[in-house]
Design an enzyme around this catalytic site. Structure first.
Site, PDB file in Angstrom:
ATOM      1  NE  ARG A 127      -3.728   0.146   2.428  1.00 56.44           N
ATOM      2  CZ  ARG A 127      -4.626   0.385   3.375  1.00 56.44           C
ATOM      3  NH1 ARG A 127      -4.784  -0.461   4.370  1.00 56.44           N
ATOM      4  NH2 ARG A 127      -5.354   1.481   3.343  1.00 56.44           N
ATOM      5  CG  HIS A 138      -6.426  -1.494  -5.007  1.00 52.96           C
ATOM      6  ND1 HIS A 138      -5.114  -1.760  -4.682  1.00 52.96           N
ATOM      7  CD2 HIS A 138      -6.829  -0.537  -4.125  1.00 52.96           C
ATOM      8  CE1 HIS A 138      -4.732  -1.002  -3.683  1.00 52.96           C
ATOM      9  NE2 HIS A 138      -5.765  -0.250  -3.310  1.00 52.96           N
ATOM     10  CE1 TYR A 170     -22.607  14.937 -10.234  1.00 58.15           C
ATOM     11  CE2 TYR A 170     -21.328  14.949  -8.202  1.00 58.15           C
ATOM     12  CZ  TYR A 170     -22.553  14.910  -8.856  1.00 58.15           C
ATOM     13  OH  TYR A 170     -23.710  14.868  -8.133  1.00 58.15           O
TER      14      TYR A 170
END
Length: 839
Positions: free
Chosen positions: A42, A88, A131
């Site tokens: 990570r 992931h 968006y």
């Protein structure tokens, strides 16, 4: 009424068993597993491709979706869903945050995602994933190029249903270029972004010189290059970080003092430190003003917009020294921040802290392995294809017999077996012939196959030679890196300063009075301006520090003015009072305490500074020379406006040199085809500002003037030339260097062709650098680091000596400066240096 449920009783043969465990041991094991996951899966980037697992999976997922730069954007949520579902196993917000960071130009030096929509700013977060839209940036294609050619190993995903690359091929050192930041368990990483061209230059130098020192690499990578620009103050911490992997440096905003109104000055901030937003600075300034910890500020306006970029205007009260207020802003607000470098990355699965050379070595070794595996894959594919083409050519030669054999066979298996037996074919060749289309049996197809066979044999021979020769392989790696730098490189944005200069103290009394003492205004080869005491000029010209190769010097006063000559034939009026004063030192002062030219004048794209000259009624006549071979001596009259044209240039022409030119001095042109012409300045009559000049040197077809300068023939002079290839990437090859006494070149008449100044070696077709001036001459790299020149020797038309040093500038003492061999007379009454020649 709710229905009540009961737990069913256990079966009769059920036997309850309770296992006792040690809580301390269980917590240790669980924490170790968690730490391992955070460190390796990570938080820390891989030193080879510079990516964390989530970033690597985003690029791979986008590549699998075909989101290339030449195709349309798609919703960011689609990319997030693809990555989360296949590669992931974490939340969608974590994936989207990583995608947003890869698209922000103020975060990465070379963004990997091309975002469309609101991807946030330094003060505000991005819009939701539903968006915004995204696709791969052009730099991301360099990261995934070669994935389909067995260049890297693939590993299973989290549920063993898909495969994903363990590392991306990475055609450039992404870890150094874009930096990294992450917090793991017990360790963290914080790496600054760098300039792509500089990093690749260092990597190519390391390939060519594996035993090079850190100082050699720092000639290519002098320091970080932050996406937001700004300034870096102090270079010692950077060297420590490049040596040990740990260090720190200060980032400072770019600000200049301007006249806001006719009677009031202000501080205009155009660049902020890395990852510092304007709202954070504004809020801090307002809090300090309200708490009366910061005085002298009357108003603060944010005039930033998308067209002009950042522009914070801080109005200073009358009676306060703007320089002192600016120093307080640096001290008390985020306009100056500290950046701590901690170069921690994964190498062979283990976290390591590395310096610059180690980081470059890891990448070069990885990229060499990638190119080797790619070449082996291409060799196998071409050998396989050649095997099929050879079998097909055998079949075409006896096509009638082949057709008869197939028609007489009972089934495909029998036909294949008979083909292999009769024509001595392999299983793959026989299968390919059985799958052959009838339209391939034409005469033209045979010609095509024979041509393809020849091409395959040539390619196989080249690939085998490449795999058998490590030097050829490394050369290919270096060449590909050079092509990446040429295609995607951008100029440096961050100015590197060794020191911040003298500090001032804010005062509410009258402004700090600056006496009109004599001074010298200096312009360095790296574009820094400063003023210094007259007695310090000799030391400045002779010093060996960075950023102090003087390419222009003007004798004036602290309240005087001077002119900047640009390549577009313009003169820009500037004031010496606005320039920083170099602090006095026991040794040679360094121009690293100067300010960048961009802080005082905004030059259009493509227009570059040439030199600085004195202006005014008593200013001497100066001369300019252009790339088209035009020369002009300009009368010293100057209009009152801030800028004006000093020569009328034709389309495509530009000024290549300028300087004060008295009648007893020589004017010198040097061209790209190695021709040098010197002629007396008196042969060029002075002209007005609107004139277009006159013919200076006669140019051959395709040639242009690369240098124009002024030389005092009564003093010892030198000519420095460097030849190279016009097709080479600028600034990457040293070429052949030649240093010759100036007296070896005879004077000629104006508008003639001159004499040859260097003979080209094999592979050379142009001069990449030329200079003529009085000794002692100094050479400098592009970042201002001094480079030693050999003593002047050799014939004027001889060839040069090959060198690895990449010289960007050669400078000499400016005509009219203080002679280092003569002590100037000092008037004890005013404590000023007096020029004996002025009496």
């Amino acid at each position: 009424m709710a229905r009540r449920t009961t737990t069913p009783p256990p079966p009769e043969d059920f036997e309850e068993k309770i296992v006792g465990i040690d809580v301390e041991e269980e917590m240790q094991n669980a924490f170790l597993e968690y730490s391992y996951s955070v460190i390796y899966s990570r938080a820390l980037p891989d030193a080879r491709d510079g990516l964390k697992p989530v970033q690597r999976r985003i690029l791979y997922g986008a590549n699998e979706l075909g989101l290339r730069p030449d195709r349309g954007h798609v919703k960011s949520q689609r990319v997030v869903g693809e990555v989360m579902g296949k590669y992931h196993p974490h939340g969608d917000q974590a994936i989207y945050d990583a995608l947003v960071r890869m698209a922000q130009p103020f975060t990465l030096r070379l963004p990997l995602i091309d975002g469309h929509g609101n991807f946030g700013s330094l003060d505000d977060g991005p819009a939701a994933a539903r968006y915004t839209e995204a696709r791969m940036a052009s730099a991301a294609l360099l990261m995934v190029s070669g994935l389909d050619e067995d260049t890297v190993d693939f590993v299973p995903n989290y549920d063993d249903t898909q495969y994903q690359p363990g590392v991306l091929p990475a055609a450039y050192p992404n870890l150094l270029v874009n930096g990294a930041a992450g917090i793991a368990v017990g360790m963290a990483t914080n790496m600054a972004p760098h300039n792509l061209v500089e990093v690749i230059g260092a990597a190519r130098h390391l390939i060519a010189n594996p035993t090079c020192s850190l100082e050699d690499l720092m000639k290519f990578v002098p320091g970080p290059d932050l996406p937001c620009g700004g300034k870096i103050i102090g270079l010692e911490g950077i060297r420590d970080a490049y040596l040990t992997g740990r260090g720190s440096f200060r980032t400072r905003a770019t600000a200049r003092i301007e006249s806001i109104t006719p009677r009031r000055k202000g501080i205009v901030v155009t660049e902020l430190p890395y990852l510092v937003g304007p709202e954070k600075v504004i809020e801090k300034i307002r809090d300090l003003v309200q708490a009366k910890k910061l005085q002298g500020i009357s108003d603060l306006k944010d005039l930033s917009d998308r067209q002009h970029g950042l522009r914070l205007v801080i109005e200073v009260k009358n009676g306060f020294n703007p320089e002192a207020v600016l120093e307080q802003l640096y001290k008390l607000t985020p306009m100056e921040e500290n950046f701590g470098i901690n170069n921690v990355a994964l190498v062979d699965g283990q976290p390591r802290t590395m310096g610059l050379k180690e980081l470059l070595r890891v990448y070069v070794d990885f990229r060499t392995d990638v190119v080797r595996r790619r070449s082996a894959y291409r060799l196998a594919k071409r050998e396989e294809r050649l095997h099929l083409v050879e079998g097909l050519l055998i079949a075409i030669v006896d096509i009638d017999e082949v057709i008869q054999l197939i028609r007489s066979s009972d089934d495909a298996a029998t036909a294949k077996a008979r083909l292999m037996d009769v024509f001595d074919l392999s299983d793959a060749q026989a299968t390919y012939i059985l799958d052959l289309q009838l339209r391939r049996l034409t005469k033209f197809s045979r010609i095509e196959l024979e041509a393809e066979k020849d091409e395959l044999e040539r390619a196989i021979e080249e690939l085998r030679a490449l795999l058998d020769n490590e030097k050829l392989l490394l050369k290919l790696v270096s060449t590909e890196l050079g092509e990446v730098a040429k295609a995607h490189g951008t100029p440096r944005r961050t100015v590197l300063l060794e020191s911040s200069g003298a500090n001032a103290s804010a005062t509410s009394a009258t402004p700090l009075e600056i006496t009109d003492d004599p001074c010298w205004v200096l312009l360095s080869s790296t574009g820094l301006l400063a003023r210094t005491a007259t007695a310090d000029l000799v030391s400045a010209e002779g010093s060996r520090s960075k950023h102090d190769a003087v390419i222009g010097a003007v004798r004036t006063t602290a309240r005087g003015e001077f002119g900047l000559v640009t390549s577009a034939g313009r003169m820009v009026r500037l004031s010496a009072l606005d320039l920083p004063t170099l602090p006095p030192t026991n040794g040679a002062p360094s121009l690293s305490g100067g300010a960048p030219l961009a802080a005082y004048v905004d030059l259009p794209k493509g227009e570059e500074p040439v030199t600085i000259v004195p202006i005014g009624i008593d200013a001497p006549v100066f001369a300019v020379g252009t790339a088209a071979g035009v020369v002009k001596r300009v009368t010293p009259d100057a209009p009152k406006n801030g800028e004006w044209d000093i020569i009328s240039l034709r389309d495509g022409d530009r000024v290549v040199g300028a300087g004060v030119a008295a009648d007893d001095l020589d004017l010198v042109f040097i061209t790209t085809d190695a021709q040098l012409l010197r002629f007396p300045a008196r042969s060029v009559r002075p002209q007005g500002r609107s004139a277009g000049g006159m013919a200076g040197i006669k140019l051959a077809t395709g040639a242009s003037a690369i240098f124009f300068g002024i030389v005092d023939p009564a003093k010892e002079g030198v000519v420095v030339t460097s030849a190279g290839s016009s097709g080479a990437l600028p600034g990457t090859e040293g070429g052949s260097l030649k240093v010759t006494p100036y007296a070896e070149y005879p004077p000629k008449g104006r508008a003639t062709g001159g004499v040859r100044c260097q003979r080209f070696l094999k592979g050379e077709d142009t001069l990449v650098l030329a200079f003529a001036g009085n000794t002692p001459a100094r050479a400098a790299a592009a970042n201002g680091v001094a480079i030693d020149l050999p003593p002047a020797d050799g014939r004027r038309d001889g060839s040069g000596t090959p060198t690895t040093a990449v010289i960007a500038h050669v400078v000499a003492p400016v005509a009219g400066s203080v002679d280092p061999d003569v002590d100037p007379d000092v008037d004890p009454d005013v404590d000023r240096v007096v020029d004996p020649a002025s009496d």
